[in-house]
Design an enzyme around this catalytic site. Structure first.
Site, PDB file in Angstrom:
ATOM      1  N   LYS A 170       9.564  -4.445  -3.239  1.00  0.00           N
ATOM      2  CA  LYS A 170       8.804  -5.494  -3.253  1.00  0.00           C
ATOM      3  C   LYS A 170       9.508  -6.899  -3.953  1.00  0.00           C
ATOM      4  O   LYS A 170      10.509  -6.693  -4.415  1.00  0.00           O
ATOM      5  CB  LYS A 170       7.611  -5.152  -3.960  1.00  0.00           C
ATOM      6  CG  LYS A 170       6.906  -4.100  -3.268  1.00  0.00           C
ATOM      7  CD  LYS A 170       5.544  -3.533  -3.975  1.00  0.00           C
ATOM      8  CE  LYS A 170       4.733  -2.466  -3.291  1.00  0.00           C
ATOM      9  NZ  LYS A 170       3.711  -2.151  -3.947  1.00  0.00           N
TER      10      LYS A 170
ATOM     11  N   ASN B 250       4.661  -3.023  -9.147  1.00  0.00           N
ATOM     12  CA  ASN B 250       5.117  -1.904  -9.055  1.00  0.00           C
ATOM     13  C   ASN B 250       6.463  -1.576  -8.133  1.00  0.00           C
ATOM     14  O   ASN B 250       6.676  -0.412  -7.712  1.00  0.00           O
ATOM     15  CB  ASN B 250       4.223  -0.666  -8.794  1.00  0.00           C
ATOM     16  CG  ASN B 250       3.439  -0.861  -7.283  1.00  0.00           C
ATOM     17  OD1 ASN B 250       3.787  -1.665  -6.787  1.00  0.00           O
ATOM     18  ND2 ASN B 250       2.758   0.050  -7.108  1.00  0.00           N
TER      19      ASN B 250
ATOM     20  N   HIS C  42       7.267  -0.029  -2.234  1.00  0.00           N
ATOM     21  CA  HIS C  42       6.283   0.633  -1.143  1.00  0.00           C
ATOM     22  C   HIS C  42       7.086   1.786  -0.569  1.00  0.00           C
ATOM     23  O   HIS C  42       8.042   1.763  -0.244  1.00  0.00           O
ATOM     24  CB  HIS C  42       6.014  -0.467  -0.342  1.00  0.00           C
ATOM     25  CG  HIS C  42       5.220   0.141   0.781  1.00  0.00           C
ATOM     26  ND1 HIS C  42       3.542   0.531   0.843  1.00  0.00           N
ATOM     27  CD2 HIS C  42       5.565   0.627   2.088  1.00  0.00           C
ATOM     28  CE1 HIS C  42       3.308   1.218   2.017  1.00  0.00           C
ATOM     29  NE2 HIS C  42       4.358   1.190   2.750  1.00  0.00           N
TER      30      HIS C  42
HETATM   31  P1  IDP Z   1       0.638   2.938  -3.148  1.00  0.00           P
HETATM   32  O1  IDP Z   1       1.805   1.826  -3.018  1.00  0.00           O
HETATM   33  O2  IDP Z   1       1.270   3.873  -4.041  1.00  0.00           O
HETATM   34  O3  IDP Z   1       0.615   3.694  -1.821  1.00  0.00           O
HETATM   35  P2  IDP Z   1      -1.874   1.771  -2.725  1.00  0.00           P
HETATM   36  O4  IDP Z   1      -3.167   2.463  -3.172  1.00  0.00           O
HETATM   37  O5  IDP Z   1      -1.757   1.928  -1.021  1.00  0.00           O
HETATM   38  O6  IDP Z   1      -0.733   2.427  -3.564  1.00  0.00           O
HETATM   39  O7  IDP Z   1      -1.990   0.396  -3.186  1.00  0.00           O
HETATM   40  C1  IDP Z   1      -0.952  -0.580  -2.595  1.00  0.00           C
HETATM   41  C2  IDP Z   1      -0.350  -1.481  -3.370  1.00  0.00           C
HETATM   42  O8  IDP Z   1      -1.578  -2.156  -4.073  1.00  0.00           O
HETATM   43  C3  IDP Z   1      -0.046  -0.700  -4.805  1.00  0.00           C
HETATM   44  O9  IDP Z   1       1.418  -0.365  -4.560  1.00  0.00           O
HETATM   45  C4  IDP Z   1      -0.179  -1.720  -5.864  1.00  0.00           C
HETATM   46  O10 IDP Z   1       1.091  -2.862  -5.603  1.00  0.00           O
HETATM   47  C5  IDP Z   1      -1.344  -2.624  -5.359  1.00  0.00           C
HETATM   48  N1  IDP Z   1      -2.295  -1.987  -6.040  1.00  0.00           N
HETATM   49  C6  IDP Z   1      -3.017  -0.589  -5.984  1.00  0.00           C
HETATM   50  N2  IDP Z   1      -3.901  -0.512  -7.050  1.00  0.00           N
HETATM   51  C7  IDP Z   1      -4.009  -1.600  -7.484  1.00  0.00           C
HETATM   52  C8  IDP Z   1      -4.690  -2.015  -8.898  1.00  0.00           C
HETATM   53  O11 IDP Z   1      -5.608  -1.347  -9.387  1.00  0.00           O
HETATM   54  N3  IDP Z   1      -4.670  -3.247  -9.278  1.00  0.00           N
HETATM   55  C9  IDP Z   1      -3.772  -4.199  -8.762  1.00  0.00           C
HETATM   56  N4  IDP Z   1      -2.681  -3.599  -7.782  1.00  0.00           N
HETATM   57  C10 IDP Z   1      -2.997  -2.451  -7.254  1.00  0.00           C
HETATM   58 MG    MG Z   2      -0.247   2.942  -0.149  1.00  0.00          MG
END
Ligand code: IDP
Ligand code: MG
Length: 152
Positions: free
Chosen positions: A13, A116, A119
C-alpha cells in the site's frame, strides 16, 4: 488446478512504499519460496480501488480507505506456489497490526489498522478476481524457477 500454481494478489500500500518497506516485503515472499509472476507499480484510481474493495462499500471506513489507497503509488504483485493464498495471509498477520504477531509483516512493520501497509487476497476466489482486476493476462509470466525441485 495444480496446487503448486495457486496464485495470490499481494499489494504494498502507499504507506509501505513511502516508508521504504517494499524490499523487505518482497524478500519475505522470495525467501519463503513463492514465485513472483507479476509486478508493477501504479497509482490506482478511486474507481479502480472501489472495484477492488467493493465488498466493504457499506463500512464506515470505506471513504477513508479509498483515500488512503489512492494517496500514492502501490506495488501490485502476483505470487505463486502451494497454498499461496492462505500462507500469504499468515505472513501478512491480522488486519489490525495490534493483533498481528511479531514475525508477520503487519506485526513487524506497522501500528495502525488504517495504515497497515499491505494487502493480500483472503481466498482463492478473491485472488482470481483481484488478479484479473489488477493485471492483464500478458502482464503475468510463466516460467520455471530453478528452485522448484528444491521446494517441492
Ligand atoms: P484485510 O486487508 O486484512 O483483508 P479487510 O477487512 O478486507 O482486511 O479490510 C480491508 C482494509 O480496510 C484493511 O486492510 C485496512 O486497510 C482497512 N480497514 C479495515 N478495517 C478498518 C477499520 O476498522 N478502520 C480503518 N481501516 C480499516
Ligand atoms: Mg480483505
Amino acid at each position: 488446478m495444480d496446487a503448486k500454481v495457486e496464485r495470490t494478489f499481494i499489494a504494498i500500500k502507499p504507506d509501505g512504499v513511502q516508508r521504504g518497506i517494499v524490499g523487505d516485503i518482497i524478500k519475505r515472499f522470495e525467501a519463503k519460496g513463492f514465485k513472483l509472476v507479476g509486478m508493477k507499480m501504479m497509482s490506482a484510481s478511486e474507481e479502480h480501488l472501489t472495484k477492488h474493495y467493493i465488498d466493504l462499500k457499506e463500512k464506515p471506513f470505506f471513504k477513508d480507505l479509498i483515500k488512503y489507497m489512492s494517496s500514492g503509488p502501490v506495488v501490485a504483485m502476483v505470487w505463486e506456489g502451494k497454498g499461496a493464498v492462505k500462507t500469504g495471509r499468515v505472513m501478512l498477520g491480522e488486519t489490525n497490526p495490534a493483533n498481528s504477531l511479531p514475525g508477520t509483516i503487519r506485526g513487524d512493520f506497522c501500528i495502525d489498522v488504517g495504515k497497515n501497509i499491505i494487502h493480500g487476497s483472503d481466498s482463492v476466489e478473491s485472488a482470481t478476481k483481484e488478479i484479473s482486476l489488477w493485471f492483464k493476462d500478458d502482464e503475468l509470466v510463466t516460467y520455471t524457477s530453478c528452485a522448484f525441485s528444491w521446494l517441492y
